[in-house]
Design a protein around this motif. Sequence first.
Motif, PDB file in Angstrom:
ATOM      1  N   GLY A 188       2.411  23.361  22.825  1.00  0.00           N
ATOM      2  CA  GLY A 188       1.109  22.821  23.189  1.00  0.00           C
ATOM      3  C   GLY A 188       1.163  21.335  23.472  1.00  0.00           C
ATOM      4  O   GLY A 188       0.549  20.842  24.435  1.00  0.00           O
ATOM      5  N   LEU A 189       1.889  20.589  22.633  1.00  0.00           N
ATOM      6  CA  LEU A 189       2.017  19.149  22.846  1.00  0.00           C
ATOM      7  C   LEU A 189       2.741  18.851  24.155  1.00  0.00           C
ATOM      8  O   LEU A 189       2.362  17.927  24.891  1.00  0.00           O
ATOM      9  N   THR A 190       3.765  19.641  24.454  1.00  0.00           N
ATOM     10  CA  THR A 190       4.505  19.453  25.710  1.00  0.00           C
ATOM     11  C   THR A 190       3.606  19.680  26.917  1.00  0.00           C
ATOM     12  O   THR A 190       3.628  18.912  27.887  1.00  0.00           O
ATOM     13  N   VAL A 191       2.801  20.739  26.850  1.00  0.00           N
ATOM     14  CA  VAL A 191       1.890  21.041  27.963  1.00  0.00           C
ATOM     15  C   VAL A 191       0.878  19.916  28.138  1.00  0.00           C
ATOM     16  O   VAL A 191       0.611  19.467  29.267  1.00  0.00           O
ATOM     17  N   LEU A 192       0.311  19.434  27.043  1.00  0.00           N
ATOM     18  CA  LEU A 192      -0.669  18.353  27.130  1.00  0.00           C
ATOM     19  C   LEU A 192      -0.053  17.071  27.698  1.00  0.00           C
ATOM     20  O   LEU A 192      -0.665  16.384  28.526  1.00  0.00           O
ATOM     21  N   MET A 193       1.175  16.763  27.277  1.00  0.00           N
ATOM     22  CA  MET A 193       1.852  15.571  27.789  1.00  0.00           C
ATOM     23  C   MET A 193       2.251  15.724  29.251  1.00  0.00           C
ATOM     24  O   MET A 193       2.387  14.721  29.966  1.00  0.00           O
ATOM     25  N   SER A 194       2.415  16.975  29.698  1.00  0.00           N
ATOM     26  CA  SER A 194       2.837  17.219  31.076  1.00  0.00           C
ATOM     27  C   SER A 194       1.675  17.130  32.065  1.00  0.00           C
ATOM     28  O   SER A 194       1.899  16.907  33.259  1.00  0.00           O
ATOM     29  N   LEU A 195       0.460  17.316  31.575  1.00  0.00           N
ATOM     30  CA  LEU A 195      -0.696  17.341  32.487  1.00  0.00           C
ATOM     31  C   LEU A 195      -0.854  16.046  33.285  1.00  0.00           C
ATOM     32  O   LEU A 195      -1.076  16.086  34.498  1.00  0.00           O
ATOM     33  N   PRO A 196      -0.769  14.853  32.649  1.00  0.00           N
ATOM     34  CA  PRO A 196      -0.871  13.619  33.460  1.00  0.00           C
ATOM     35  C   PRO A 196       0.260  13.504  34.487  1.00  0.00           C
ATOM     36  O   PRO A 196       0.038  13.026  35.591  1.00  0.00           O
ATOM     37  N   VAL A 197       1.463  13.941  34.080  1.00  0.00           N
ATOM     38  CA  VAL A 197       2.595  13.896  35.024  1.00  0.00           C
ATOM     39  C   VAL A 197       2.333  14.833  36.200  1.00  0.00           C
ATOM     40  O   VAL A 197       2.559  14.473  37.362  1.00  0.00           O
ATOM     41  N   LEU A 198       1.853  16.032  35.896  1.00  0.00           N
ATOM     42  CA  LEU A 198       1.553  16.996  36.954  1.00  0.00           C
ATOM     43  C   LEU A 198       0.449  16.476  37.862  1.00  0.00           C
ATOM     44  O   LEU A 198       0.519  16.628  39.093  1.00  0.00           O
ATOM     45  N   TYR A 199      -0.557  15.853  37.267  1.00  0.00           N
ATOM     46  CA  TYR A 199      -1.639  15.274  38.063  1.00  0.00           C
ATOM     47  C   TYR A 199      -1.090  14.217  39.023  1.00  0.00           C
ATOM     48  O   TYR A 199      -1.452  14.174  40.206  1.00  0.00           O
ATOM     49  N   PHE A 200      -0.201  13.376  38.504  1.00  0.00           N
ATOM     50  CA  PHE A 200       0.394  12.338  39.353  1.00  0.00           C
ATOM     51  C   PHE A 200       1.223  12.960  40.474  1.00  0.00           C
ATOM     52  O   PHE A 200       1.141  12.535  41.633  1.00  0.00           O
ATOM     53  N   LEU A 201       2.040  13.969  40.128  1.00  0.00           N
ATOM     54  CA  LEU A 201       2.905  14.600  41.131  1.00  0.00           C
ATOM     55  C   LEU A 201       2.107  15.258  42.241  1.00  0.00           C
ATOM     56  O   LEU A 201       2.563  15.334  43.387  1.00  0.00           O
ATOM     57  N   VAL A 202       0.924  15.745  41.907  1.00  0.00           N
ATOM     58  CA  VAL A 202       0.103  16.450  42.890  1.00  0.00           C
ATOM     59  C   VAL A 202      -0.831  15.495  43.630  1.00  0.00           C
ATOM     60  O   VAL A 202      -0.833  15.421  44.860  1.00  0.00           O
ATOM     61  N   MET A 203      -1.617  14.746  42.885  1.00  0.00           N
ATOM     62  CA  MET A 203      -2.683  13.963  43.506  1.00  0.00           C
ATOM     63  C   MET A 203      -2.196  12.661  44.128  1.00  0.00           C
ATOM     64  O   MET A 203      -2.885  12.086  44.980  1.00  0.00           O
ATOM     65  N   GLN A 204      -1.018  12.177  43.725  1.00  0.00           N
ATOM     66  CA  GLN A 204      -0.511  10.939  44.302  1.00  0.00           C
ATOM     67  C   GLN A 204       0.449  11.185  45.474  1.00  0.00           C
ATOM     68  O   GLN A 204       0.968  10.233  46.051  1.00  0.00           O
ATOM     69  N   VAL A 205       0.675  12.454  45.798  1.00  0.00           N
ATOM     70  CA  VAL A 205       1.500  12.812  46.959  1.00  0.00           C
ATOM     71  C   VAL A 205       0.582  13.450  47.987  1.00  0.00           C
ATOM     72  O   VAL A 205      -0.061  14.468  47.712  1.00  0.00           O
ATOM     73  N   ASP A 206       0.509  12.850  49.176  1.00  0.00           N
ATOM     74  CA  ASP A 206      -0.515  13.213  50.151  1.00  0.00           C
ATOM     75  C   ASP A 206      -0.543  14.694  50.483  1.00  0.00           C
ATOM     76  O   ASP A 206      -1.596  15.340  50.414  1.00  0.00           O
ATOM     77  N   TYR A 207       0.602  15.276  50.837  1.00  0.00           N
ATOM     78  CA  TYR A 207       0.571  16.665  51.288  1.00  0.00           C
ATOM     79  C   TYR A 207       0.230  17.619  50.156  1.00  0.00           C
ATOM     80  O   TYR A 207      -0.411  18.663  50.377  1.00  0.00           O
TER      81      TYR A 207
END
Length: 367
Positions: A188-207
């Motif tokens: 659970g802690l890993t998933v929670l810590m991964s969410l900001p990284v996933l958000y960055f990988l998705v929303m900060q990359v245009d395509y």
Amino acid sequence: MMLRRDVDTSLLVLTVALTCIGVVMIYSSSAIMAEERFHDGFYFLKRQLVYTLVGFILMAAATYFKYQNWRKLAVPALLGSIFLLLLLFIPGVGVRVGGALRWLRIPGLTLQPAELVKLSMVLYLAHSLTRKKEKVRSLSKGYLPYMIVLGLLLAMLLKQPDLGSAMIIAGVALGMLIVAGVRWQYIGLTVLMSLPVLYFLVMQVDYRRRRILAFLNPWEDPFDTGFQIIQSLVAFGNGGIFGQGLGIGEQKLFYLPEAHTDFIFSVIGEELGLVGVLVVAALFLTMVLCGIRIALKCTDPFGRNLAFGLTLLLGLEAFVNLSVCMGLLPTKGLALPFISYGGTSLVVCLVSVGILLNISSSTGGQP
């Protein structure tokens, strides 16, 4: 080479059925496009038949190769797949297609290392989790080392970039860790810590951001970011209950992108209708149930971990591809196991089934 008679015959029949459906649908979805691009309507079909032959030979060999021997190959296989990933970034060796560096150029063929990474990661985890036993519940000795290895692989995959394969590997790894007894708090802690990284990988990359927005509302930009999803949904709509008929579908005629690979399920929906869609989905669901049954019947911890990991890998990839084609998940370039065009994916899937068949033979196969 003949297959063993003491294997799970249901899994074998399902594998043959899905592979045969794939061969037929690859020709149906690619013939016209192949004729225009390569002046040979059988271009993709001939190559897929070669991959199928090689895959079935290796699958047959895997049914005779005692699954316990894979423990000795687990670490070398993982290191070898990491080496292949590194080769991608050597100019002239890695092949860039559509902005992604995912293929290795080898004389006579191309190889997709990410597919090999998926199999080698399952082998490694099955071996290591069995060796550590109760230590997997420890944070420092059990959980963190796996996260370091997983993080390294994900970083290399994201560099290509290949977010789809990275998420599949992460999902399979976490699933295997949960089944092996890792504490839920760590997951659970890993998933929670991964969410900001996933958000960055998705929303900060245009395509990637545009794909998410297109998933939420494809009709806002129907001729660009929403084009793939809309054309896929149109294909399913055209198919109705019984389909337009094999080979008669229209969406594959330069409307549906990657009709013979990522969106081949949409072609099935148009040409074979709801009936065809339900049959394919039922075949995959039954295959997953067969894999789970093999895992539960296996008394050897390594065999049980390996069977569950391979089943999860095949099932998760199928689920994601079917969901993407039906507009239930954002567009992602992942092959449909056994059915999509692609040599590395097909061979890895068939070898995975061969390993499962060998595990099933150790428990007496299917009554």
